[in-house]
Design an enzyme around this catalytic site. Structure first.
Site, mmCIF file in Angstrom:
data_model
loop_
_atom_site.group_PDB
_atom_site.id
_atom_site.type_symbol
_atom_site.label_atom_id
_atom_site.label_comp_id
_atom_site.label_asym_id
_atom_site.label_seq_id
_atom_site.Cartn_x
_atom_site.Cartn_y
_atom_site.Cartn_z
ATOM 1 N N GLU A 1 1.045 3.706 -3.700
ATOM 2 C CA GLU A 1 0.964 3.398 -2.270
ATOM 3 C C GLU A 1 2.345 3.678 -1.712
ATOM 4 O O GLU A 1 3.285 2.916 -1.933
ATOM 5 C CB GLU A 1 0.572 1.944 -2.029
ATOM 6 C CG GLU A 1 0.522 1.572 -0.548
ATOM 7 C CD GLU A 1 0.379 0.074 -0.320
ATOM 8 O OE1 GLU A 1 1.005 -0.428 0.647
ATOM 9 O OE2 GLU A 1 -0.326 -0.592 -1.084
ATOM 10 N N ARG B 1 7.829 2.858 5.302
ATOM 11 C CA ARG B 1 9.073 2.155 5.598
ATOM 12 C C ARG B 1 10.274 3.098 5.547
ATOM 13 O O ARG B 1 11.393 2.697 5.873
ATOM 14 C CB ARG B 1 9.270 0.989 4.624
ATOM 15 C CG ARG B 1 8.392 -0.207 4.935
ATOM 16 C CD ARG B 1 8.603 -1.342 3.964
ATOM 17 N NE ARG B 1 7.885 -1.137 2.716
ATOM 18 C CZ ARG B 1 7.968 -1.923 1.658
ATOM 19 N NH1 ARG B 1 8.784 -2.962 1.684
ATOM 20 N NH2 ARG B 1 7.266 -1.677 0.576
ATOM 21 N N THR C 1 2.171 0.374 4.854
ATOM 22 C CA THR C 1 2.896 -0.039 6.054
ATOM 23 C C THR C 1 2.571 0.894 7.221
ATOM 24 O O THR C 1 3.438 1.309 7.980
ATOM 25 C CB THR C 1 4.419 -0.086 5.803
ATOM 26 O OG1 THR C 1 4.692 -0.605 4.504
ATOM 27 C CG2 THR C 1 5.115 -0.989 6.819
ATOM 28 N N LYS D 1 -6.447 -6.414 2.132
ATOM 29 C CA LYS D 1 -5.202 -6.727 1.442
ATOM 30 C C LYS D 1 -4.841 -8.184 1.756
ATOM 31 O O LYS D 1 -4.846 -8.583 2.923
ATOM 32 C CB LYS D 1 -4.111 -5.777 1.955
ATOM 33 C CG LYS D 1 -2.704 -6.035 1.456
ATOM 34 C CD LYS D 1 -1.758 -5.019 2.083
ATOM 35 C CE LYS D 1 -0.325 -5.206 1.639
ATOM 36 N NZ LYS D 1 0.577 -4.180 2.198
#
Length: 207
Positions: A41, A45, A69, A129
């Site tokens: 994943e 960021r 993100t 999640k």
């Protein structure tokens, strides 16, 4: 063809990566694939995320790759263009969820309380999640949620070698997200042998 959930369930631990140099992505992918974790994943960021995903996808077409993100429609577009299998967001943003659904890419948004779970279910989602897992009550909170809702979860945030099996023991947990096996300093300094050892150790940790 296996579903996303089936593939995640087989892998059990998803390495959550913040990579600063896309040129290191292929070697990192090699370490993951060759040491038993053919999944990543790659989080948005860092500015290198999209290119890193493209590089991994080109080198390892069969690898399970998600973007993390993801906060905007633009990042969804960049993720799809880069070749992701799925999208992950830290929170539940209906706009982002709808856009992913329109674009036909699976999204696993973050939730940590009953109200958010119900909002996600209202939009047809059945895999979420649980984030941030440990600060949000950890295993006990997740057990409480899974006792009520017919949802599968991917807990992330504070998951480590000491508690990963506690999370995976919950029947509704398909996989956990973790960072402990891919420290940023080892990636930045190209310590591939040390990374390989940490990644390989994951399979010995799992019961």
């Amino acid at each position: 063809m296996k579903t996303l959930n089936q593939r995640l369930n087989e892998i059990k631990v998803v390495p959550v990566i913040a990579i600063h140099d896309a040129d290191k992505a292929v070697k990192l992918a090699q370490v993951l694939v060759e040491n038993g974790l053919p999944c990543a994943e790659v989080t948005f960021r860092t500015p290198a995320a999209a290119q890193a995903i493209k590089n991994m996808r080109a080198a390892y077409p069969e690898m399970l790759i998600g973007s993390g993100t993801v906060l905007t429609a633009k990042q969804v577009d960049e993720s799809i263009e880069a070749g992701v299998d799925f999208v992950v967001s830290p929170g539940f943003n209906p706009t982002t969820v709808k856009y992913c659904q329109q674009r036909g890419v699976p999204i696993i948004p973050g939730v940590n309380n009953p109200s958010l779970v119900e909002q996600a279910m209202e939009m047809g989602l059945d895999t979420l999640k649980f984030f941030p897992a440990e600060p949000s009550g950890g295993v006990n909170m997740l057990k409480a949620l899974t006792a009520v809702y017919p949802i599968t979860f991917m807990p992330t945030g504070g998951v480590n070698p000491k508690n990963v099996n506690d999370y995976l023991a919950i029947p509704a947990v398909i996989a956990c997200g973790g960072t402990w096996m891919i420290p940023n300093d080892l990636i930045d300094n190209e310590k591939w042998d040390e990374l390989a050892k940490l990644v390989a150790e994951v399979s010995t940790i799992l019961k």
